[in-house]
Scaffold this active site. Structure first.
Site, short mmCIF file in Angstrom:
data_model
loop_
_atom_site.label_atom_id
_atom_site.label_comp_id
_atom_site.label_asym_id
_atom_site.label_seq_id
_atom_site.Cartn_x
_atom_site.Cartn_y
_atom_site.Cartn_z
N TYR A 129 -15.59 -0.73 7.59
CA TYR A 129 -14.17 -0.42 7.82
C TYR A 129 -13.83 -0.61 9.30
CZ TYR A 129 -10.09 2.73 8.30
OH TYR A 129 -8.87 3.29 8.60
N GLN A 137 -1.87 7.46 1.01
CA GLN A 137 -1.58 8.71 1.72
C GLN A 137 -0.46 8.53 2.74
OE1 GLN A 137 -4.37 9.94 4.66
NE2 GLN A 137 -3.85 12.11 4.52
N LEU A 138 -0.54 7.49 3.55
CA LEU A 138 0.50 7.23 4.55
C LEU A 138 1.71 6.54 3.92
CD1 LEU A 138 1.44 6.93 7.57
CD2 LEU A 138 0.16 4.78 7.62
N GLY A 179 0.85 -1.20 0.00
CA GLY A 179 0.00 0.00 0.00
C GLY A 179 0.88 1.24 0.00
#
Ligand code: AKB
Length: 320
Positions: free
Chosen positions: A147, A16-17, A12
């Site tokens: 989530y 964003q991270l 991943g």
């Protein structure tokens, strides 16, 4: 024991991270030692050009196994997930990706004797019956987004692999993350990134949460610091093996607007709450992270105004 020779996988890595964490890990461990993996090629030039990249889907265990065999990773950061707002559009797929992906990674880490594994949880593990102020580390957890449900179940799996198999898995419950380098993808806290972009581009922002909606948030450099502090802590200091509460700032859309107006006095905001309001209303407003502070010395650096100053400065420079 981690060493600068460790080979590291970030799954991943284009998110964003991931995009910021990968670059930080490359600074610490050497560009060639940190393999970035994602389902798409990096768009950011610094991420693309600074080290190895592999296309890999976390649901494809065979492809992941090839990478584990090829690189003999000592540390794995598994960041790939479908976030809160996007998850509600296709709950079964969100559950599959978030759960099967995690179990694929945990199994491969066990099989290939990975020394340390990182997996992010979220404030989304809490729900409408959780105390909303200073939410304790151990409390009612009744998440009502898919989530949040997958993150809560993931926490149980992480602790289970640690207790039953001795896998050194570590985790943080991130609040909303705010950074200038990459956009978030499909979360309820995304407004707190969009607002800075729109303030500079248009001078106005239509917010999908109401003006008084308080949520816990954190500047990206604090999130990176927390992640690396936790991963570098001696194993005996990591006492929570589900996931640590983590806190920095809590604010509302009205307050972030005032913070931006210190730099852009004409900036205006309007409010048009949508389905994400319901999600935000089920989450804590502030978090008690004393366990992280006590166990491995967590301490955030940025407050709302210092974050705003840094965001606007960097976004302006990036636009030149
Ligand atoms: C989201 O809004 O879904 C995420 C989170 C708080 O985990 N940013």
């Amino acid at each position: 024991m981690t060493t600068t020779d460790d080979t590291i996988l970030v799954i991943g890595a284009c998110g964003q991270l991931g995009s910021e964490l990968t670059l930080e890990l490359r600074k610490l461990y050497g560009n060639a030692n940190v393999v970035a993996a994602d389902i798409q090629e990096p768009k950011q030039a610094d991420l693309r050009d600074s080290g190895p990249f592999a296309i890999a889907d976390v649901l494809d265990a065979t492809r992941l196994a090839d990478l584990f065999t090829q690189y003999k990773f000592k540390q794995v950061y598994h960041l790939a997930a479908i976030l809160s707002a996007t998850g509600e559009k296709n709950p079964k797929f969100a559950w599959k990706l978030n759960m099967d992906g995690l179990i694929n990674v945990l199994d491969l880490c066990l099989e290939h004797k990975v020394e340390r594994v990182y997996w992010p949880s979220s404030i989304a593990v809490f729900g409408p019956n959780t105390p909303r102020q200073d939410t304790p580390q151990h409390t009612v957890m009744d998440p009502n987004t898919i989530y949040g449900i997958s993150k809560q179940a993931g926490e149980r799996w992480c602790e289970y692999y640690f207790e039953k198999y001795g896998l050194d898995v570590r985790s943080l419950r991130y609040p909303g993350l705010i950074g200038w380098k990459a956009l978030p993808g499909g979360g309820t806290t995304d407004y707190a990134v969009d607002i800075y972009h729109q303030a500079l581009d248009k001078g106005t922002y239509e917010c999908f949460l109401s003006e008084g909606t308080y949520l816990p948030m954190m500047y990206m450099s604090d999130a990176i610091k927390a992640t690396l502090d936790l991963m570098h802590a001696p194993a005996e200091k990591v006492k929570v093996r589900s996931s640590y509460n983590l806190s920095a700032i809590s604010f509302s859309p009205k307050e972030i607007t005032a913070s931006i107006q210190r730099h852009i006095p004409d900036f205006t905001i309007t409010y048009k709450p949508d389905s994400r309001q319901q999600i935000a209303d089920s989450w804590p407003q502030s978090i008690d992270d004393s366990a992280a502070r006590q166990d491995w010395g967590w301490q955030p650096e940025f407050d709302l105004d210092t974050m705003t100053d840094d965001m606007l400065l960097n976004l302006k420079e990036a636009r030149i």
